[in-house]
Scaffold this motif. Structure first.
Motif, PDB file in Angstrom:
ATOM      1  N   GLU A 177       0.841  -1.184   0.000  1.00  0.00           N
ATOM      2  CA  GLU A 177       0.000   0.000   0.000  1.00  0.00           C
ATOM      3  C   GLU A 177       0.887   1.249   0.000  1.00  0.00           C
ATOM      4  OE1 GLU A 177      -3.297   0.474  -0.099  1.00  0.00           O
ATOM      5  OE2 GLU A 177      -3.602  -1.686  -0.385  1.00  0.00           O
ATOM      6  N   PRO A 178       0.533   2.247  -0.804  1.00  0.00           N
ATOM      7  CA  PRO A 178       1.323   3.487  -0.776  1.00  0.00           C
ATOM      8  C   PRO A 178       1.129   4.211   0.551  1.00  0.00           C
ATOM      9  CG  PRO A 178      -0.628   3.755  -2.151  1.00  0.00           C
ATOM     10  CD  PRO A 178      -0.571   2.303  -1.777  1.00  0.00           C
ATOM     11  N   GLN A 179       2.195   4.761   1.086  1.00  0.00           N
ATOM     12  CA  GLN A 179       2.145   5.471   2.364  1.00  0.00           C
ATOM     13  C   GLN A 179       2.402   6.960   2.119  1.00  0.00           C
ATOM     14  OE1 GLN A 179       1.377   3.841   5.263  1.00  0.00           O
ATOM     15  NE2 GLN A 179       1.149   1.989   3.997  1.00  0.00           N
ATOM     16  N   LEU A 180       1.442   7.786   2.498  1.00  0.00           N
ATOM     17  CA  LEU A 180       1.560   9.230   2.339  1.00  0.00           C
ATOM     18  C   LEU A 180       1.319   9.922   3.674  1.00  0.00           C
ATOM     19  CD1 LEU A 180      -0.405   9.789  -1.012  1.00  0.00           C
ATOM     20  CD2 LEU A 180       2.074   9.885  -0.691  1.00  0.00           C
ATOM     21  N   ASP A 181       2.054  10.992   3.904  1.00  0.00           N
ATOM     22  CA  ASP A 181       1.814  11.793   5.097  1.00  0.00           C
ATOM     23  C   ASP A 181       0.436  12.443   5.022  1.00  0.00           C
ATOM     24  OD1 ASP A 181       4.335  11.159   5.975  1.00  0.00           O
ATOM     25  OD2 ASP A 181       5.266  13.011   5.230  1.00  0.00           O
ATOM     26  N   PRO A 182      -0.152  12.795   6.173  1.00  0.00           N
ATOM     27  CA  PRO A 182      -1.492  13.399   6.171  1.00  0.00           C
ATOM     28  C   PRO A 182      -1.590  14.692   5.372  1.00  0.00           C
ATOM     29  CG  PRO A 182      -0.899  12.673   8.370  1.00  0.00           C
ATOM     30  CD  PRO A 182       0.332  12.533   7.546  1.00  0.00           C
ATOM     31  N   GLU A 227       0.058  17.356 -24.633  1.00  0.00           N
ATOM     32  CA  GLU A 227      -0.703  16.256 -25.229  1.00  0.00           C
ATOM     33  C   GLU A 227      -0.749  15.053 -24.304  1.00  0.00           C
ATOM     34  OE1 GLU A 227       1.100  15.520 -28.999  1.00  0.00           O
ATOM     35  OE2 GLU A 227      -0.081  17.071 -30.024  1.00  0.00           O
ATOM     36  N   LEU A 228       0.355  14.763 -23.620  1.00  0.00           N
ATOM     37  CA  LEU A 228       0.340  13.646 -22.676  1.00  0.00           C
ATOM     38  C   LEU A 228      -0.686  13.879 -21.574  1.00  0.00           C
ATOM     39  CD1 LEU A 228       4.103  12.663 -22.173  1.00  0.00           C
ATOM     40  CD2 LEU A 228       2.443  11.791 -23.839  1.00  0.00           C
ATOM     41  N   LEU A 229      -0.770  15.107 -21.071  1.00  0.00           N
ATOM     42  CA  LEU A 229      -1.752  15.415 -20.030  1.00  0.00           C
ATOM     43  C   LEU A 229      -3.173  15.187 -20.521  1.00  0.00           C
ATOM     44  CD1 LEU A 229      -0.582  18.673 -18.200  1.00  0.00           C
ATOM     45  CD2 LEU A 229      -0.261  16.299 -17.531  1.00  0.00           C
ATOM     46  N   ARG A 230      -3.452  15.589 -21.752  1.00  0.00           N
ATOM     47  CA  ARG A 230      -4.815  15.473 -22.288  1.00  0.00           C
ATOM     48  C   ARG A 230      -5.176  14.050 -22.677  1.00  0.00           C
ATOM     49  NH1 ARG A 230      -2.961  19.872 -25.241  1.00  0.00           N
ATOM     50  NH2 ARG A 230      -2.924  18.609 -27.154  1.00  0.00           N
ATOM     51  N   ARG A 231      -4.193  13.275 -23.113  1.00  0.00           N
ATOM     52  CA  ARG A 231      -4.504  12.009 -23.766  1.00  0.00           C
ATOM     53  C   ARG A 231      -4.309  10.767 -22.897  1.00  0.00           C
ATOM     54  NH1 ARG A 231      -3.990  12.616 -29.693  1.00  0.00           N
ATOM     55  NH2 ARG A 231      -3.520  14.792 -30.187  1.00  0.00           N
ATOM     56  N   PHE A 232      -3.412  10.831 -21.895  1.00  0.00           N
ATOM     57  CA  PHE A 232      -3.034   9.616 -21.179  1.00  0.00           C
ATOM     58  C   PHE A 232      -3.111   9.828 -19.668  1.00  0.00           C
ATOM     59  CE2 PHE A 232      -0.647   9.559 -25.221  1.00  0.00           C
ATOM     60  CZ  PHE A 232      -1.218   8.422 -25.782  1.00  0.00           C
ATOM     61  N   PRO A 233      -3.201   8.723 -18.908  1.00  0.00           N
ATOM     62  CA  PRO A 233      -3.294   8.843 -17.451  1.00  0.00           C
ATOM     63  C   PRO A 233      -2.053   9.505 -16.850  1.00  0.00           C
ATOM     64  CG  PRO A 233      -3.913   6.634 -18.179  1.00  0.00           C
ATOM     65  CD  PRO A 233      -3.311   7.322 -19.361  1.00  0.00           C
ATOM     66  N   HIS A 234      -2.270  10.188 -15.742  1.00  0.00           N
ATOM     67  CA  HIS A 234      -1.166  10.784 -14.998  1.00  0.00           C
ATOM     68  C   HIS A 234      -1.577  10.880 -13.533  1.00  0.00           C
ATOM     69  CE1 HIS A 234      -3.704  14.297 -16.071  1.00  0.00           C
ATOM     70  NE2 HIS A 234      -3.408  14.682 -14.840  1.00  0.00           N
ATOM     71  N   LEU A 235      -0.589  11.118 -12.694  1.00  0.00           N
ATOM     72  CA  LEU A 235      -0.816  11.277 -11.259  1.00  0.00           C
ATOM     73  C   LEU A 235      -0.003  12.463 -10.766  1.00  0.00           C
ATOM     74  CD1 LEU A 235      -0.400   7.560 -10.091  1.00  0.00           C
ATOM     75  CD2 LEU A 235      -2.556   8.831 -10.148  1.00  0.00           C
ATOM     76  N   CYS A 236      -0.514  13.132  -9.726  1.00  0.00           N
ATOM     77  CA  CYS A 236       0.288  14.150  -9.069  1.00  0.00           C
ATOM     78  C   CYS A 236      -0.055  14.178  -7.587  1.00  0.00           C
ATOM     79  CB  CYS A 236       0.095  15.531  -9.696  1.00  0.00           C
ATOM     80  SG  CYS A 236      -1.421  16.386  -9.236  1.00  0.00           S
ATOM     81  N   LEU A 237       0.879  14.665  -6.799  1.00  0.00           N
ATOM     82  CA  LEU A 237       0.701  14.837  -5.366  1.00  0.00           C
ATOM     83  C   LEU A 237       0.765  16.322  -5.044  1.00  0.00           C
ATOM     84  CD1 LEU A 237       3.007  11.957  -4.058  1.00  0.00           C
ATOM     85  CD2 LEU A 237       0.517  11.920  -4.342  1.00  0.00           C
ATOM     86  N   GLN A 238      -0.099  16.757  -4.111  1.00  0.00           N
ATOM     87  CA  GLN A 238      -0.183  18.158  -3.743  1.00  0.00           C
ATOM     88  C   GLN A 238      -0.198  18.311  -2.230  1.00  0.00           C
ATOM     89  OE1 GLN A 238      -3.916  19.148  -5.628  1.00  0.00           O
ATOM     90  NE2 GLN A 238      -2.913  19.883  -7.487  1.00  0.00           N
ATOM     91  N   ARG A 282      11.883  15.862  -1.483  1.00  0.00           N
ATOM     92  CA  ARG A 282      12.488  14.546  -1.649  1.00  0.00           C
ATOM     93  C   ARG A 282      12.834  13.935  -0.295  1.00  0.00           C
ATOM     94  NH1 ARG A 282      16.050  16.382  -6.974  1.00  0.00           N
ATOM     95  NH2 ARG A 282      14.203  16.691  -8.280  1.00  0.00           N
ATOM     96  N   ARG A 283      13.079  12.634  -0.314  1.00  0.00           N
ATOM     97  CA  ARG A 283      13.365  11.845   0.892  1.00  0.00           C
ATOM     98  C   ARG A 283      12.159  11.759   1.828  1.00  0.00           C
ATOM     99  NH1 ARG A 283      18.664  10.628   0.856  1.00  0.00           N
ATOM    100  NH2 ARG A 283      20.067  11.977  -0.361  1.00  0.00           N
ATOM    101  N   ARG A 284      10.958  11.883   1.256  1.00  0.00           N
ATOM    102  CA  ARG A 284       9.719  11.702   2.024  1.00  0.00           C
ATOM    103  C   ARG A 284       8.967  10.455   1.573  1.00  0.00           C
ATOM    104  NH1 ARG A 284       5.940  16.841   2.165  1.00  0.00           N
ATOM    105  NH2 ARG A 284       4.907  15.434   3.651  1.00  0.00           N
ATOM    106  N   GLY A 285       9.529   9.705   0.629  1.00  0.00           N
ATOM    107  CA  GLY A 285       8.843   8.532   0.107  1.00  0.00           C
ATOM    108  C   GLY A 285       7.796   8.847  -0.936  1.00  0.00           C
ATOM    109  N   LEU A 286       7.816  10.066  -1.497  1.00  0.00           N
ATOM    110  CA  LEU A 286       6.788  10.451  -2.461  1.00  0.00           C
ATOM    111  C   LEU A 286       6.956   9.740  -3.804  1.00  0.00           C
ATOM    112  CD1 LEU A 286       6.466  14.294  -1.784  1.00  0.00           C
ATOM    113  CD2 LEU A 286       5.238  12.382  -0.724  1.00  0.00           C
ATOM    114  N   MET A 287       8.201   9.560  -4.274  1.00  0.00           N
ATOM    115  CA  MET A 287       8.399   8.834  -5.527  1.00  0.00           C
ATOM    116  C   MET A 287       7.993   7.377  -5.365  1.00  0.00           C
ATOM    117  SD  MET A 287       9.080   8.828  -8.683  1.00  0.00           S
ATOM    118  CE  MET A 287       9.868  10.386  -9.041  1.00  0.00           C
TER     119      MET A 287
END
Length: 345
Positions: free
Chosen positions: A196-201, A234-245, A273-278
Motif C-alpha cells: 500500500e502506498p504510504q503518504l503523510d497526512p 498532449e500527454l496530459l490530455r490524452r493519457f493517465p497521470h498522477l500528481c501529489l499536492q 524529496r526523501r519523504r517517500g513520495l516517488m
C-alpha cells in the motif's frame, strides 16, 4: 509496407505481440492504446500481413521536420531483414526529419553509457521520453496477466540489437547522423504484490491541468522548447497521470504516461524529496496501469541508481540488455523553437 486499420487485424496483432513480451513492450503498449480508443492518434506499419516480420508504431499525420517529440516511433521485429526492409520502404519514414525509434533489449556490451552518442560520435541523445537524475524516473508501467489468471512470468527476451545495428547501417548509407541514448527497462511481474502506498497526512492526490505544462516543461531534462511543451500538454490530455499536492494545492511531484504505455517525466520537487513520495507515486501509477490492463514497465537511466534501487525494492525486474532511443538528425532536433543554446531537444 502495410498500415493496419482493420479492428480485427489490430486485435490479432495485439495477441501476437503479447506472445512476444517482453521484447515487444513499447509496440505492444502502443497497440493496446490503439485498440482502446487510440487516444494518442497512433498507427502501426508492418512489412507484411498476416505473417509479419517487423512492426513500427508511430503517430499518424505530418509533423514539423524538427519535432522529434511527435516523431517518436517504437519498433519490434521477428526478422531483422524484414525490419530493415520496412524502414527502407517508401513512405515509412521521413529521412530528412528529426525522429526517434525506440526498441532494443539488446546485448549490453559494457562500454556504452546513457547519453553517449553512436554513429556520429557525438554525445547526448536528447530523447523525448527520458529520465534525469535522482528524483526523476522514466517509466513505472503496469504488468500483464495471461487471461487474467496467474501473473505472466518473464520469458527470456532474446536480442533486438537490430534496432541499433540497422539504424547505424541505414544512417551510414543515407549520410544521416544519429545518436543513441541507452536505458535499462524495468518490468513488474505481479503488481498485485505491491505494498500500500504510504503518504503523510498533508499530502493528497491531485490532478494536473494545462496550467502546469510550463512547470513540467521547465523541470524535464528533455524539455525547454516549443515542441516539448506541446508534447507534454498532449500527454496530459490524452493519457493517465498522477500528481501529489499539499493542502494549499502546490505540486509536490507527478508522473505521466506516454503513448507506449510507459511512464515518463516522473518528478519530485527538490524540497520534498526523501519523504517517500516517488515510492508512493510509483506504486499508485503501477496500480493504475494494472487496473486498466496495461503492462507495468518503464525505462530508467543507466546511471540513475536511486531509481533502480527503488524499483528493485518494489519487485520490478530489470530486463537483460539495454533499450535504445535512436535519434536521427540530432542537429535538426536541437533546432526546435525555444530550445536553450546547447540543449538537447
Amino acid at each position: 509496407m502495410r498500415i493496419l486499420t482493420c479492428p480485427a487485424h489490430l486485435q490479432r496483432l495485439e495477441a501476437a505481440l503479447r506472445s512476444s513480451l517482453p521484447r515487444a513492450l513499447p509496440v505492444y503498449g502502443a497497440v493496446l492504446n490503439i485498440n482502446r480508443g487510440n487516444p494518442g492518434d497512433f498507427e502501426v506499419a508492418v512489412d507484411a500481413w498476416p505473417n509479419f516480420g517487423a512492426v513500427l508504431a508511430r503517430r499518424r499525420g505530418e509533423a514539423p521536420l524538427n519535432d522529434s517529440y511527435r516523431n517518436l516511433c517504437s519498433a519490434f521485429y521477428r526478422d531483422v531483414g524484414a525490419y530493415r526492409a520496412l524502414l527502407e520502404s517508401p513512405g515509412c519514414l521521413r529521412w530528412d526529419s528529426a525522429f526517434h525509434i525506440l526498441g532494443g533489449y539488446g546485448e549490453n556490451r559494457g562500454d556504452k553509457r546513457e547519453g553517449r552518442g553512436r554513429g556520429d560520435g557525438s554525445g547526448g541523445g536528447g530523447c523525448a521520453s527520458g529520465t534525469g537524475g535522482a528524483g526523476r524516473v522514466q517509466g513505472t508501467g503496469a504488468v500483464w496477466e495471461r487471461g487474467g489468471a496467474e501473473p505472466l512470468l518473464l520469458p527470456s527476451p532474446g536480442l533486438q540489437d537490430g534496432v541499433l545495428t540497422v539504424s547505424q547501417d541505414i544512417a551510414l548509407a543515407k549520410g544521416v547522423e544519429l545518436e543513441v541514448t541507452e536505458y535499462y527497462t524495468y518490468l513488474h511481474p505481479d503488481p498485485s504484490t505491491l505494498p500500500e502506498p504510504q503518504l503523510d497526512p498533508d499530502v493528497q492526490l491531485g490532478t494536473l491541468s494545462p496550467a502546469h505544462v510550463e512547470l513540467l516543461n521547465s523541470t524535464w531534462p528533455y524539455g525547454g522548447n516549443v515542441w516539448s511543451r506541446r508534447y507534454l500538454g498532449e500527454l496530459l490530455r490524452r493519457f493517465p497521470h498522477l500528481c501529489l499536492q499539499d493542502p494549499a494545492g502546490n505540486l509536490l511531484g507527478w508522473m505521466l504516461t506516454n503513448g507506449f504505455a510507459a511512464g515518463t517525466h516522473g518528478y519530485i520537487v527538490p524540497t520534498q524529496r526523501r519523504r517517500g513520495l516517488m515510492r508512493a507515486l510509483t506504486i499508485m501509477a503501477a496500480r493504475q496501469a494494472h487496473g486498466r490492463g496495461f503492462p507495468v514497465y518503464g525505462h530508467t537511466a543507466t546511471d540513475n541508481r536511486a531509481m533502480q534501487r527503488l524499483l528493485e525494492e518494489l519487485g520490478h525486474r530489470r530486463l537483460p540488455g539495454l533499450c535504445y532511443f535512436v535519434l536521427y538528425n540530432p542537429a535538426l532536433a536541437r533546432a526546435a523553437p525555444g530550445a536553450p543554446p546547447g540543449s538537447n531537444a
